[in-house]
Design a protein around this motif. Structure first.
Motif, PDB file in Angstrom:
ATOM      1  N   THR A 148      -7.998 -22.343  12.676  1.00  0.00           N
ATOM      2  CA  THR A 148      -8.424 -22.584  11.296  1.00  0.00           C
ATOM      3  C   THR A 148      -7.383 -22.027  10.322  1.00  0.00           C
ATOM      4  O   THR A 148      -6.613 -21.120  10.648  1.00  0.00           O
ATOM      5  N   ALA A 149      -7.404 -22.579   9.099  1.00  0.00           N
ATOM      6  CA  ALA A 149      -6.478 -22.116   8.056  1.00  0.00           C
ATOM      7  C   ALA A 149      -6.785 -20.676   7.668  1.00  0.00           C
ATOM      8  O   ALA A 149      -5.879 -19.888   7.387  1.00  0.00           O
ATOM      9  N   LEU A 150      -8.070 -20.326   7.692  1.00  0.00           N
ATOM     10  CA  LEU A 150      -8.464 -18.966   7.292  1.00  0.00           C
ATOM     11  C   LEU A 150      -7.909 -17.933   8.265  1.00  0.00           C
ATOM     12  O   LEU A 150      -7.440 -16.858   7.868  1.00  0.00           O
ATOM     13  N   LYS A 151      -7.933 -18.281   9.557  1.00  0.00           N
ATOM     14  CA  LYS A 151      -7.366 -17.377  10.567  1.00  0.00           C
ATOM     15  C   LYS A 151      -5.870 -17.199  10.328  1.00  0.00           C
ATOM     16  O   LYS A 151      -5.332 -16.089  10.413  1.00  0.00           O
ATOM     17  N   ARG A 152      -5.191 -18.307  10.037  1.00  0.00           N
ATOM     18  CA  ARG A 152      -3.736 -18.204   9.797  1.00  0.00           C
ATOM     19  C   ARG A 152      -3.447 -17.401   8.534  1.00  0.00           C
ATOM     20  O   ARG A 152      -2.463 -16.684   8.458  1.00  0.00           O
ATOM     21  N   ARG A 153      -4.330 -17.504   7.563  1.00  0.00           N
ATOM     22  CA  ARG A 153      -4.176 -16.700   6.343  1.00  0.00           C
ATOM     23  C   ARG A 153      -4.285 -15.212   6.694  1.00  0.00           C
ATOM     24  O   ARG A 153      -3.494 -14.392   6.232  1.00  0.00           O
ATOM     25  N   CYS A 154      -5.281 -14.895   7.529  1.00  0.00           N
ATOM     26  CA  CYS A 154      -5.457 -13.495   7.945  1.00  0.00           C
ATOM     27  C   CYS A 154      -4.233 -13.022   8.722  1.00  0.00           C
ATOM     28  O   CYS A 154      -3.763 -11.895   8.541  1.00  0.00           O
ATOM     29  N   ALA A 155      -3.711 -13.881   9.608  1.00  0.00           N
ATOM     30  CA  ALA A 155      -2.547 -13.497  10.423  1.00  0.00           C
ATOM     31  C   ALA A 155      -1.334 -13.252   9.528  1.00  0.00           C
ATOM     32  O   ALA A 155      -0.588 -12.288   9.724  1.00  0.00           O
ATOM     33  N   ALA A 156      -1.155 -14.120   8.519  1.00  0.00           N
ATOM     34  CA  ALA A 156      -0.015 -13.926   7.609  1.00  0.00           C
ATOM     35  C   ALA A 156      -0.176 -12.628   6.832  1.00  0.00           C
ATOM     36  O   ALA A 156       0.799 -11.914   6.583  1.00  0.00           O
ATOM     37  N   ALA A 157      -1.415 -12.322   6.452  1.00  0.00           N
ATOM     38  CA  ALA A 157      -1.660 -11.113   5.656  1.00  0.00           C
ATOM     39  C   ALA A 157      -1.445  -9.839   6.460  1.00  0.00           C
ATOM     40  O   ALA A 157      -1.372  -8.751   5.890  1.00  0.00           O
ATOM     41  N   CYS A 158      -1.343  -9.964   7.769  1.00  0.00           N
ATOM     42  CA  CYS A 158      -1.055  -8.777   8.595  1.00  0.00           C
ATOM     43  C   CYS A 158       0.369  -8.266   8.345  1.00  0.00           C
ATOM     44  O   CYS A 158       0.748  -7.225   8.867  1.00  0.00           O
ATOM     45  N   HIS A 159       1.181  -9.024   7.592  1.00  0.00           N
ATOM     46  CA  HIS A 159       2.536  -8.571   7.242  1.00  0.00           C
ATOM     47  C   HIS A 159       2.595  -8.083   5.796  1.00  0.00           C
ATOM     48  O   HIS A 159       3.684  -7.924   5.241  1.00  0.00           O
ATOM     49  N   LEU A 160       1.403  -7.837   5.245  1.00  0.00           N
ATOM     50  CA  LEU A 160       1.312  -7.433   3.848  1.00  0.00           C
ATOM     51  C   LEU A 160       1.962  -6.065   3.629  1.00  0.00           C
ATOM     52  O   LEU A 160       1.864  -5.177   4.471  1.00  0.00           O
ATOM     53  N   THR A 161       2.631  -5.913   2.482  1.00  0.00           N
ATOM     54  CA  THR A 161       3.060  -4.575   2.057  1.00  0.00           C
ATOM     55  C   THR A 161       2.589  -4.383   0.623  1.00  0.00           C
ATOM     56  O   THR A 161       2.215  -5.353  -0.042  1.00  0.00           O
ATOM     57  N   ARG A 162       2.602  -3.158   0.143  1.00  0.00           N
ATOM     58  CA  ARG A 162       2.233  -2.898  -1.241  1.00  0.00           C
ATOM     59  C   ARG A 162       2.976  -1.662  -1.724  1.00  0.00           C
ATOM     60  O   ARG A 162       3.381  -0.828  -0.915  1.00  0.00           O
ATOM     61  N   PRO A 163       3.152  -1.534  -3.033  1.00  0.00           N
ATOM     62  CA  PRO A 163       3.845  -0.351  -3.551  1.00  0.00           C
ATOM     63  C   PRO A 163       3.009   0.912  -3.313  1.00  0.00           C
ATOM     64  O   PRO A 163       1.791   0.869  -3.476  1.00  0.00           O
ATOM     65  N   LEU A 164       3.674   1.992  -2.931  1.00  0.00           N
ATOM     66  CA  LEU A 164       2.977   3.260  -2.707  1.00  0.00           C
ATOM     67  C   LEU A 164       3.521   4.297  -3.686  1.00  0.00           C
ATOM     68  O   LEU A 164       4.742   4.480  -3.777  1.00  0.00           O
ATOM     69  N   ALA A 165       2.628   4.954  -4.400  1.00  0.00           N
ATOM     70  CA  ALA A 165       3.069   6.035  -5.288  1.00  0.00           C
ATOM     71  C   ALA A 165       3.666   7.151  -4.431  1.00  0.00           C
ATOM     72  O   ALA A 165       3.235   7.353  -3.287  1.00  0.00           O
ATOM     73  N   PRO A 166       4.658   7.897  -4.943  1.00  0.00           N
ATOM     74  CA  PRO A 166       5.324   8.887  -4.080  1.00  0.00           C
ATOM     75  C   PRO A 166       4.506  10.147  -3.823  1.00  0.00           C
ATOM     76  O   PRO A 166       4.565  10.702  -2.722  1.00  0.00           O
ATOM     77  N   VAL A 167       3.748  10.626  -4.814  1.00  0.00           N
ATOM     78  CA  VAL A 167       3.005  11.889  -4.639  1.00  0.00           C
ATOM     79  C   VAL A 167       1.657  11.811  -5.347  1.00  0.00           C
ATOM     80  O   VAL A 167       1.389  10.893  -6.109  1.00  0.00           O
ATOM     81  N   GLY A 168       0.845  12.836  -5.066  1.00  0.00           N
ATOM     82  CA  GLY A 168      -0.411  13.005  -5.791  1.00  0.00           C
ATOM     83  C   GLY A 168      -1.528  12.120  -5.274  1.00  0.00           C
ATOM     84  O   GLY A 168      -1.404  11.468  -4.232  1.00  0.00           O
ATOM     85  N   TRP A 169      -2.618  12.119  -6.030  1.00  0.00           N
ATOM     86  CA  TRP A 169      -3.786  11.361  -5.576  1.00  0.00           C
ATOM     87  C   TRP A 169      -3.495   9.865  -5.531  1.00  0.00           C
ATOM     88  O   TRP A 169      -4.088   9.144  -4.731  1.00  0.00           O
ATOM     89  N   ARG A 170      -2.561   9.407  -6.383  1.00  0.00           N
ATOM     90  CA  ARG A 170      -2.222   7.983  -6.353  1.00  0.00           C
ATOM     91  C   ARG A 170      -1.588   7.607  -5.021  1.00  0.00           C
ATOM     92  O   ARG A 170      -1.805   6.503  -4.504  1.00  0.00           O
ATOM     93  N   ALA A 171      -0.807   8.527  -4.470  1.00  0.00           N
ATOM     94  CA  ALA A 171      -0.178   8.251  -3.168  1.00  0.00           C
ATOM     95  C   ALA A 171      -1.253   8.109  -2.093  1.00  0.00           C
ATOM     96  O   ALA A 171      -1.209   7.186  -1.259  1.00  0.00           O
ATOM     97  N   GLN A 172      -2.250   9.027  -2.134  1.00  0.00           N
ATOM     98  CA  GLN A 172      -3.342   8.962  -1.156  1.00  0.00           C
ATOM     99  C   GLN A 172      -4.139   7.671  -1.338  1.00  0.00           C
ATOM    100  O   GLN A 172      -4.462   6.979  -0.365  1.00  0.00           O
ATOM    101  N   ARG A 173      -4.434   7.371  -2.583  1.00  0.00           N
ATOM    102  CA  ARG A 173      -5.207   6.148  -2.869  1.00  0.00           C
ATOM    103  C   ARG A 173      -4.461   4.909  -2.364  1.00  0.00           C
ATOM    104  O   ARG A 173      -5.043   4.033  -1.711  1.00  0.00           O
ATOM    105  N   ASP A 174      -3.167   4.840  -2.665  1.00  0.00           N
ATOM    106  CA  ASP A 174      -2.391   3.655  -2.280  1.00  0.00           C
ATOM    107  C   ASP A 174      -2.341   3.499  -0.758  1.00  0.00           C
ATOM    108  O   ASP A 174      -2.459   2.385  -0.240  1.00  0.00           O
ATOM    109  N   CYS A 175      -2.139   4.624  -0.055  1.00  0.00           N
ATOM    110  CA  CYS A 175      -2.079   4.541   1.419  1.00  0.00           C
ATOM    111  C   CYS A 175      -3.428   4.109   1.982  1.00  0.00           C
ATOM    112  O   CYS A 175      -3.498   3.293   2.910  1.00  0.00           O
ATOM    113  N   PHE A 176      -4.506   4.671   1.422  1.00  0.00           N
ATOM    114  CA  PHE A 176      -5.843   4.307   1.901  1.00  0.00           C
ATOM    115  C   PHE A 176      -6.113   2.814   1.658  1.00  0.00           C
ATOM    116  O   PHE A 176      -6.581   2.101   2.551  1.00  0.00           O
TER     117      PHE A 176
END
Lengths: 241, 386
Positions: A148-176
């Protein structure tokens, strides 16, 4: 720090390996979970003789603990790349903290999926005398889901990255949140197959096969690989005989 | 590989139509001085000598159809690519060809050559060329890519020579293509690396290092060392917090810096320069609309509309931005990721006492401004030492 520790070529090599692969402890956790899953005469922490969980002898808490062990064993090896991304996008001094926070988010989503699975199993309990048929049906659903297309969407999203704050609670939040995002898409990508492996009367064998299949899909397969749905179809057939 | 197959299909068609039997795909060398930074004349004429329409003219190009030079010199310069000593580098480093990944279509870090000049040329021409989904419909695409292939061959033939990766995953991965008669074939990298041999049998007339890239410090790389292994482990030493939108004006982002804390780099410790190499990462660049290009400077003097060259680290051309920003069956939607080797600029800043150990200012100067409807956001800017 390194000057205080004994230094031999072999130890230095090991230290370098650990620094280059900070995800080593995650894989160690996974290996430990596999030990509990596969050893014979399992205790309550391993999959008990009462497994599959629909025979009604397991308390919800124990079943969730089993689910947790399954997730750690089967899913963490699939998280090598995003966990490494988390480590290398974090300050050195908080690499391990960042990875642990990522895994909390990731496993947290899987545990929520586990609660839903166990509720579903409670409804399916009356079919336990037809376990093979039901397992075959879930494997068939997993095979169909694969294309299904939805499965392939999920598989593609397994390569997702996102910006992570370097320190502080924002860093914890971003990693979580990064871990939770991967957990969400990973449940979409692997959840049905996990359920099928869990339901199977041959669940230990099926868990090993499912893990190998998922690892192949994550690390080796090309898009639109036909082999995986075919393999799942065969596993469905295998449960009918 | 796909260029070779395309060339054979076109050559067969040309021959079938009674044309020459030795037709070959030309390349567009835009690194041969200011006059070369324009589209070849055959691609801008509206009519052929017999009065028929010129199929090589793509009317919707943003630039170049007037026959005048238009490519910006900064992002066109292949010098950063020729500074790379490895084809596929390790974590946190781009390398000439790009980092090692599984099979995937994009969105992740580029190889240095792919960013500059490849992406830059796509964005500068605009129109169909500005989007990976439509770029090959503009005939100039094929000459541009033939030149990228030629630059690759030039990089391999520097003195001392560079090497392709020896990794069997890279050499043996099979791609689905078509031969001259349209029949499906499978080709792998190992089949086509020796260009003078089968299946394509071609030889470039010029594989010298482009004039813009001369002066790069050569370093002997052992044979079989196409992939970096035993190098210092990269360490992130600073990052911006929160995403920032890039507009059509110059914009400066602050990157908070932290002391090196990894034992590996501390062991290398030389006062004031605890690193061998420094890299700037521009991460998770997402957006919509036509792409744009930004020249990037470190700690540039404030207020300067065009900062001095010595602070310039490279150009980020957001080719593929739209596609990389949408999560779908092929893409995670994480956006584009750029990596620049900033070792020389950081050393210059330190020697001129313009280095602030607590903060780095990264200035984005639009070299190809975003057009109407463009929205571009940088997820994070970070500094790495290794």
């Amino acid at each position: 720090v390194s000057q205080k520790l004994p230094s031999t070529p072999a130890l230095d090599k090991l230290r370098r390996l650990a620094m280059a692969h900070p995800e080593w402890w995650m894989l160690l956790f996974s290996a430990t979970a596999w030990f509990f899953l596969l050893r014979s005469g399992a205790s309550c922490c391993a999959l008990p003789s009462a497994w599959p969980p629909w025979n009604g002898k397991q308390a919800g808490g124990t079943a969730l603990l089993d689910w947790f062990i399954m997730v750690v064993a089967m899913m963490l090896p699939l998280m090598v790349i995003p966990v490494r991304v988390t480590a290398f996008r974090s300050l050195w001094r908080r690499r391990h903290c960042a990875m642990a926070t990522f895994l909390c988010g990731y496993v947290g989503i899987w545990m929520a999926a586990g609660v839903l699975s166990l509720v579903l199993l409670a409804f399916l309990r009356e079919f336990q005398t037809h376990a093979h048929w039901l397992t075959a049906a879930v494997f068939l659903v997993a095979a169909a889901w694969q294309i299904t297309a939805l499965k392939r969407r999920c598989a593609a999203a397994c390569h997702l990255t996102r910006p992570l704050a370097p320190v502080g609670w924002r860093a914890q939040r971003d990693c979580f949140c990064f871990g939770a995002e991967h957990g969400f898409y990973c449940v979409g990508n692997c959840g049905v197959l996990m359920l099928a492996a869990m339901l199977s009367p041959l669940h230990r064998t099926m868990m090993v096969l499912a893990t190998l299949l998922l690892a192949y899909e994550r690390y080796r397969a090309r898009p639109h690989e036909r082999g995986i749905p075919s393999m799942l179809g065969l596993l469905a057939l295998a449960h009918l005989f | 590989m796909y260029l070779g197959c395309f060339e054979r299909i076109v050559a067969q068609t040309v021959a079938d139509l009674g044309g020459p039997s030795d037709w070959a795909l030309p390349y567009w060398n835009y690194n041969a001085g200011p006059a070369s930074r324009k589209l070849p004349a055959a691609f801008t004429q509206s009519q052929l000598p017999d009065g028929s329409a010129n199929a090589l003219l793509e009317a919707n190009r943003d630039n170049g159809n007037n026959g005048q030079p238009f490519l910006g010199a900064g992002g066109l310069n292949p010098k950063p690519a020729f500074k790379e000593t490895q084809f596929a580098a390790g974590a946190g480093v781009s390398g000439f060809g790009g980092p090692i990944t599984n099979f995937r279509h994009g969105g992740g870090p580029f190889g240095t050559l792919e960013n500059q000049p490849h992406n830059h040329v796509h964005v500068d021409i605009g129109g169909l060329m500005s989007d990976p989904d439509t770029a090959a419909l503009d005939p100039i695409f094929w000459l541009h890519h033939a030149n990228i292939d030629r630059l690759w061959e030039a990089w391999l033939n520097t003195n001392p020579p560079h090497n392709n990766p020896p990794n069997s995953n890279w050499l043996s991965f099979k791609f689905d293509l078509h031969d001259a008669k349209g029949k499906a074939v499978k080709l792998k990298a190992n089949d086509i690396l020796k260009t003078k041999l089968a299946p394509f049998y071609y030889q470039y007339d010029d594989i010298s290092v482009p004039a813009d890239a001369k002066g790069v410090t050569a370093r002997v790389v052992p044979r079989g060392a196409g992939i970096m292994e035993e190098q210092p482990i990269p360490e992130m030493v600073g990052a911006s917090t929160g995403p920032a939108k890039l507009a059509s004006q110059t914009q400066t982002l602050a990157v908070k810096l932290f002391p090196v804390s990894g034992p590996h780099l501390r062991k290398l410790g030389i006062a004031g320069a605890p690193f061998r190499k420094a890299y700037l990462h521009v991460e998770n660049v997402r957006g919509q609309g036509p792409p744009a290009s930004y020249d990037i400077y470190l700690n540039a003097p404030e207020g300067a509309s065009e900062p001095p060259e010595k602070f310039y680290v490279g150009t980020a051309a957001t080719f593929g931005l739209r596609r990389a920003s949408i999560g779908n069956e092929r893409h995670a939607g994480s956006g584009l990721h750029f990596t620049f080797d900033v070792t020389d600029v950081v050393n210059t800043l330190k020697s001129e006492e313009r280095w602030n150990p607590e903060e780095l200012r990264v200035t984005f100067v639009p070299s190809r401004k975003p057009s109407g409807g463009s929205e571009i956001e940088v997820g994070r800017v970070s500094l790495y030492y290794r």
